[in-house]
Design a protein around this motif. Sequence first.
Motif, PDB file in Angstrom:
ATOM      1  N   TYR A   1       0.824  -1.205   0.000  1.00 32.66           N
ATOM      2  CA  TYR A   1       0.000   0.000   0.000  1.00 32.66           C
ATOM      3  C   TYR A   1       0.865   1.265   0.000  1.00 32.66           C
ATOM      4  O   TYR A   1       0.651   2.184  -0.801  1.00 32.66           O
ATOM      5  CB  TYR A   1      -0.921  -0.014   1.223  1.00 32.66           C
TER       6      TYR A   1
ATOM      7  N   LEU B   1      -9.508   7.042  -3.227  1.00 36.62           N
ATOM      8  CA  LEU B   1     -10.193   5.911  -3.870  1.00 36.62           C
ATOM      9  C   LEU B   1      -9.314   4.660  -3.857  1.00 36.62           C
ATOM     10  O   LEU B   1      -9.813   3.549  -3.683  1.00 36.62           O
ATOM     11  CB  LEU B   1     -10.587   6.273  -5.300  1.00 36.62           C
ATOM     12  N   TYR B   2      -8.014   4.861  -4.038  1.00 35.70           N
ATOM     13  CA  TYR B   2      -7.092   3.723  -3.977  1.00 35.70           C
ATOM     14  C   TYR B   2      -7.099   3.108  -2.582  1.00 35.70           C
ATOM     15  O   TYR B   2      -7.138   1.885  -2.427  1.00 35.70           O
ATOM     16  CB  TYR B   2      -5.675   4.145  -4.355  1.00 35.70           C
TER      17      TYR B   2
ATOM     18  N   ASN C   1     -10.362   1.179  -2.029  1.00 35.06           N
ATOM     19  CA  ASN C   1     -10.359  -0.062  -2.797  1.00 35.06           C
ATOM     20  C   ASN C   1      -9.399  -1.083  -2.196  1.00 35.06           C
ATOM     21  O   ASN C   1      -9.714  -2.280  -2.107  1.00 35.06           O
ATOM     22  CB  ASN C   1      -9.972   0.225  -4.249  1.00 35.06           C
TER      23      ASN C   1
ATOM     24  N   VAL D   1     -10.966  -2.501   1.056  1.00 35.58           N
ATOM     25  CA  VAL D   1     -12.076  -3.417   0.771  1.00 35.58           C
ATOM     26  C   VAL D   1     -11.548  -4.732   0.188  1.00 35.58           C
ATOM     27  O   VAL D   1     -12.031  -5.818   0.536  1.00 35.58           O
ATOM     28  CB  VAL D   1     -13.085  -2.757  -0.196  1.00 35.58           C
ATOM     29  N   THR D   2     -10.555  -4.633  -0.683  1.00 36.86           N
ATOM     30  CA  THR D   2      -9.968  -5.835  -1.288  1.00 36.86           C
ATOM     31  C   THR D   2      -9.322  -6.722  -0.235  1.00 36.86           C
ATOM     32  O   THR D   2      -9.351  -7.953  -0.330  1.00 36.86           O
ATOM     33  CB  THR D   2      -8.919  -5.444  -2.350  1.00 36.86           C
TER      34      THR D   2
ATOM     35  N   TYR E   1     -17.624   6.808   2.725  1.00 34.65           N
ATOM     36  CA  TYR E   1     -16.466   6.024   2.302  1.00 34.65           C
ATOM     37  C   TYR E   1     -15.973   5.118   3.435  1.00 34.65           C
ATOM     38  O   TYR E   1     -15.632   3.952   3.218  1.00 34.65           O
ATOM     39  CB  TYR E   1     -15.335   6.945   1.852  1.00 34.65           C
TER      40      TYR E   1
ATOM     41  N   THR F   1     -18.161   2.190   3.869  1.00 31.48           N
ATOM     42  CA  THR F   1     -17.927   1.185   2.827  1.00 31.48           C
ATOM     43  C   THR F   1     -16.864   0.192   3.278  1.00 31.48           C
ATOM     44  O   THR F   1     -17.016  -1.022   3.111  1.00 31.48           O
ATOM     45  CB  THR F   1     -17.478   1.853   1.513  1.00 31.48           C
TER      46      THR F   1
ATOM     47  N   SER G   1     -17.470  -3.878   4.857  1.00 33.37           N
ATOM     48  CA  SER G   1     -16.872  -4.965   4.078  1.00 33.37           C
ATOM     49  C   SER G   1     -16.013  -5.902   4.928  1.00 33.37           C
ATOM     50  O   SER G   1     -15.699  -7.015   4.504  1.00 33.37           O
ATOM     51  CB  SER G   1     -15.988  -4.382   2.962  1.00 33.37           C
TER      52      SER G   1
END
Length: 242
Positions: free
Chosen positions: A134, A180-181, A184, A187-188, A210, A213, A217
């Motif tokens: 990351y 956004l990265y 994502n 969440v991944t 956000y 979200t 998850s």
Amino acid sequence: MSKIKNMKKSILGFISFALIFACGEKKSNHNLEITGTIKGLKKGTLYIQHIVDTSVITIDTLIIDGNSSFSSSFDLKSPEMLYLYLDRGTSNTIDNRLQFFAEPGKINVDTDLDLFYANAKITGSKNQELYETYKKIVSRFNEEQLDLTEARFNAIKSKNEKAIAENDAKNDAIVKRKYLYAINFAVTNKNYEVAPYIALSEINNATVRYLDTINNSLSKKVSQSKYGILLKNYIAERKKTE
């Protein structure tokens, strides 16, 4: 017969020695073992620390005297970010702290005295591995922002309002891409504690939508971890004030 007796005595002696050796071995009942080497360090004090609420708490203190290797073991209730703080004694360098994402198991930290943080190689933690991935991508966004900062400074000096506006728009776009990265990525990797940690430490000022979200998850195990609980509580507080 004497040979057989001697053989029996040898076997019994070996078994006795093995039992004594086994009893003398130090067996740790802790769920985390940290080992490592600080190349070039002859004398100093190493502190293993973590953050509780807003305070830095020392978990273990290790005295380095002649041997640059170290080891420590203790119980870790939940995977979390730990810090190795090196007191070099006479040196005033600011490169004296490195962080790593610890999790139950065996973790090894190898580094050197000159570049304590930059040259650190940490193995044995999946959360650490993911966090390094990351940070590697995020560093690219940060480099782009540094370039824009320089360009904006030059635009201000030349009083170029159009260039300033264009620069600000580009920076806003990078910030959005970075957020956004992060979302994502979290969440991944919802099955790892690094997900809520990133939400709390990297994008805590993102909109509640956000953060929700990411929170929604998370796997059950991660949602019940230290950072999972902190994220849930943080979102609840944000909702009260917004």
